[in-house]
Structures are given as structure tokens and as C-alpha cells.
Design a protein around this motif. Sequence first.
Motif, PDB file in Angstrom:
ATOM      1  N   ALA A   2      11.871  53.549  65.327  1.00  0.00           N
ATOM      2  CA  ALA A   2      12.288  54.835  64.771  1.00  0.00           C
ATOM      3  C   ALA A   2      13.719  54.750  64.261  1.00  0.00           C
ATOM      4  O   ALA A   2      14.546  54.021  64.803  1.00  0.00           O
ATOM      5  CB  ALA A   2      12.187  55.921  65.835  1.00  0.00           C
ATOM      6  N   ASP A   3      13.984  55.516  63.222  1.00  0.00           N
ATOM      7  CA  ASP A   3      15.344  55.689  62.716  1.00  0.00           C
ATOM      8  C   ASP A   3      15.944  56.846  63.503  1.00  0.00           C
ATOM      9  O   ASP A   3      15.469  57.983  63.405  1.00  0.00           O
ATOM     10  CB  ASP A   3      15.316  56.004  61.220  1.00  0.00           C
ATOM     11  CG  ASP A   3      16.688  56.345  60.667  1.00  0.00           C
ATOM     12  OD1 ASP A   3      17.690  55.764  61.144  1.00  0.00           O
ATOM     13  OD2 ASP A   3      16.765  57.204  59.779  1.00  0.00           O
ATOM     14  N   CYS A   4      16.964  56.555  64.322  1.00  0.00           N
ATOM     15  CA  CYS A   4      17.547  57.544  65.234  1.00  0.00           C
ATOM     16  C   CYS A   4      18.962  57.927  64.815  1.00  0.00           C
ATOM     17  O   CYS A   4      19.753  57.058  64.440  1.00  0.00           O
ATOM     18  CB  CYS A   4      17.607  56.983  66.654  1.00  0.00           C
ATOM     19  SG  CYS A   4      16.024  56.436  67.309  1.00  0.00           S
ATOM     20  N   ILE A   6      22.143  59.648  66.613  1.00  0.00           N
ATOM     21  CA  ILE A   6      22.701  60.060  67.898  1.00  0.00           C
ATOM     22  C   ILE A   6      23.854  61.007  67.619  1.00  0.00           C
ATOM     23  O   ILE A   6      24.805  60.656  66.929  1.00  0.00           O
ATOM     24  CB  ILE A   6      23.212  58.843  68.691  1.00  0.00           C
ATOM     25  CG1 ILE A   6      22.078  57.854  68.922  1.00  0.00           C
ATOM     26  CG2 ILE A   6      23.839  59.288  70.009  1.00  0.00           C
ATOM     27  CD1 ILE A   6      22.541  56.490  69.387  1.00  0.00           C
ATOM     28  N   LEU A  21      19.103  52.199  72.540  1.00  0.00           N
ATOM     29  CA  LEU A  21      18.044  52.394  71.542  1.00  0.00           C
ATOM     30  C   LEU A  21      17.856  51.156  70.668  1.00  0.00           C
ATOM     31  O   LEU A  21      16.723  50.783  70.353  1.00  0.00           O
ATOM     32  CB  LEU A  21      18.344  53.619  70.680  1.00  0.00           C
ATOM     33  CG  LEU A  21      18.146  54.961  71.379  1.00  0.00           C
ATOM     34  CD1 LEU A  21      18.739  56.091  70.543  1.00  0.00           C
ATOM     35  CD2 LEU A  21      16.676  55.214  71.666  1.00  0.00           C
ATOM     36  N   HIS A  26      14.901  50.230  68.019  1.00  0.00           N
ATOM     37  CA  HIS A  26      15.066  51.337  67.080  1.00  0.00           C
ATOM     38  C   HIS A  26      16.360  51.151  66.278  1.00  0.00           C
ATOM     39  O   HIS A  26      17.311  50.544  66.758  1.00  0.00           O
ATOM     40  CB  HIS A  26      15.112  52.669  67.833  1.00  0.00           C
ATOM     41  CG  HIS A  26      13.903  52.898  68.680  1.00  0.00           C
ATOM     42  ND1 HIS A  26      12.647  53.107  68.148  1.00  0.00           N
ATOM     43  CD2 HIS A  26      13.745  52.930  70.030  1.00  0.00           C
ATOM     44  CE1 HIS A  26      11.779  53.264  69.129  1.00  0.00           C
ATOM     45  NE2 HIS A  26      12.419  53.166  70.282  1.00  0.00           N
ATOM     46  N   VAL A  28      19.745  52.777  64.529  1.00  0.00           N
ATOM     47  CA  VAL A  28      20.639  53.818  65.036  1.00  0.00           C
ATOM     48  C   VAL A  28      21.744  54.123  64.042  1.00  0.00           C
ATOM     49  O   VAL A  28      22.337  53.231  63.450  1.00  0.00           O
ATOM     50  CB  VAL A  28      21.269  53.355  66.373  1.00  0.00           C
ATOM     51  CG1 VAL A  28      22.350  54.302  66.828  1.00  0.00           C
ATOM     52  CG2 VAL A  28      20.203  53.216  67.447  1.00  0.00           C
ATOM     53  N   PRO A  46      16.701  61.368  59.637  1.00  0.00           N
ATOM     54  CA  PRO A  46      16.246  60.469  60.698  1.00  0.00           C
ATOM     55  C   PRO A  46      14.858  60.896  61.183  1.00  0.00           C
ATOM     56  O   PRO A  46      14.432  62.035  60.959  1.00  0.00           O
ATOM     57  CB  PRO A  46      17.286  60.676  61.804  1.00  0.00           C
ATOM     58  CG  PRO A  46      17.741  62.085  61.611  1.00  0.00           C
ATOM     59  CD  PRO A  46      17.718  62.303  60.115  1.00  0.00           C
ATOM     60  N   VAL A  48      14.249  60.612  64.490  1.00  0.00           N
ATOM     61  CA  VAL A  48      14.605  61.140  65.812  1.00  0.00           C
ATOM     62  C   VAL A  48      16.060  61.565  65.800  1.00  0.00           C
ATOM     63  O   VAL A  48      16.931  60.831  65.330  1.00  0.00           O
ATOM     64  CB  VAL A  48      14.395  60.083  66.923  1.00  0.00           C
ATOM     65  CG1 VAL A  48      14.846  60.607  68.277  1.00  0.00           C
ATOM     66  CG2 VAL A  48      12.953  59.632  66.976  1.00  0.00           C
ATOM     67  N   LEU A  50      18.816  62.574  68.531  1.00  0.00           N
ATOM     68  CA  LEU A  50      19.219  62.640  69.937  1.00  0.00           C
ATOM     69  C   LEU A  50      20.437  63.546  69.979  1.00  0.00           C
ATOM     70  O   LEU A  50      21.522  63.152  69.556  1.00  0.00           O
ATOM     71  CB  LEU A  50      19.540  61.235  70.428  1.00  0.00           C
ATOM     72  CG  LEU A  50      19.392  60.912  71.887  1.00  0.00           C
ATOM     73  CD1 LEU A  50      17.931  61.012  72.303  1.00  0.00           C
ATOM     74  CD2 LEU A  50      19.907  59.525  72.186  1.00  0.00           C
ATOM     75  N   PRO A  76      13.057  65.896  61.814  1.00  0.00           N
ATOM     76  CA  PRO A  76      13.042  64.879  62.868  1.00  0.00           C
ATOM     77  C   PRO A  76      12.529  65.446  64.192  1.00  0.00           C
ATOM     78  O   PRO A  76      12.573  66.651  64.432  1.00  0.00           O
ATOM     79  CB  PRO A  76      14.517  64.479  62.996  1.00  0.00           C
ATOM     80  CG  PRO A  76      15.275  65.678  62.537  1.00  0.00           C
ATOM     81  CD  PRO A  76      14.411  66.332  61.482  1.00  0.00           C
ATOM     82  N   MET A 115      11.343  58.454  74.457  1.00  0.00           N
ATOM     83  CA  MET A 115      10.928  58.005  73.118  1.00  0.00           C
ATOM     84  C   MET A 115       9.405  57.830  73.067  1.00  0.00           C
ATOM     85  O   MET A 115       8.776  58.206  72.080  1.00  0.00           O
ATOM     86  CB  MET A 115      11.645  56.710  72.736  1.00  0.00           C
ATOM     87  CG  MET A 115      13.139  56.878  72.482  1.00  0.00           C
ATOM     88  SD  MET A 115      13.516  57.912  71.043  1.00  0.00           S
ATOM     89  CE  MET A 115      13.073  56.796  69.711  1.00  0.00           C
TER      90      MET A 115
END
Length: 126
Positions: A2-4, A6, A21, A26, A28, A46, A48, A50, A76, A115
Motif C-alpha cells: 500500500a501507498d501510505c 503518515i 511500514l 509498504h 511511505v 494515498p 492508506v 495513518l 484512502p 493493515m
Amino acid sequence: MADCLIVDDSEAMRDVAGRLLTGLGHSVRQAAGPDATLDACEEGMPEVLLLDWDLPAMGALDVLRAAADFPVDKRPVIILCATENDARQFALARAAGAPYHVLKPFDRESLRDVMRRAGFEERAVA
């Protein structure tokens, strides 16, 4: 994988989450606050987000309200990061669009678990 993104005002927390991550396979990116979060989402949404609950100026609920305006098919998955196990806080966040949460300080296993619950399996890191 996943493209996260933060989002945390603490550089140390962003770095820890980023290393964990990345170790789970993943990709980040990081944002220090709400404005940087919205800018990063405009540059590339993204998969995800966070999201730290305790953000300065514009709080997590404000970010969640702004995220509600993202196109539905590009929105997301939002994982709330909190320091307190507060059921009311989690209910507010869920109602505003963050269906998952993880408690700080988190470790590799707790991030892996949230996740997976969010539908993102880890990938082997070469």
C-alpha cells in the motif's frame, strides 16, 4: 503493498511508523500536519492515511471532514493513531471516516494487524 501517508506532528513517530511500514513492504510518505496532509493528497492520493488524533491547529476530525470531500473511489483507508484507548474518540473517528485505529506506541505486529484488517497484506522486502 500500500501507498501510505503518515500524518503526525512528531518527526520521531513519523520515522518509527515509516520504518515499520517500509519493513512490511509498504511505500511511505510523511506529512507533519493537516495542511501538509491535504497538499500531499492533492499531489497523489494515498491508499492508506495513518492519522494522528492529536494534531496541532487543525485536528484529526478536521482532516477527516476534509477527506470526506475526496472522490469516493479515491478516498484512502484511514487508520487513526491514538495514545489513549478512548472508545468515544474511536466512535467519533469511525463516524467521521476512520474505521480502524491503532494505539501508540505501536510496534510491527500492531501495524501489521491493523493493515491486514484494512485489507493490505505485507509484501516481502528484498
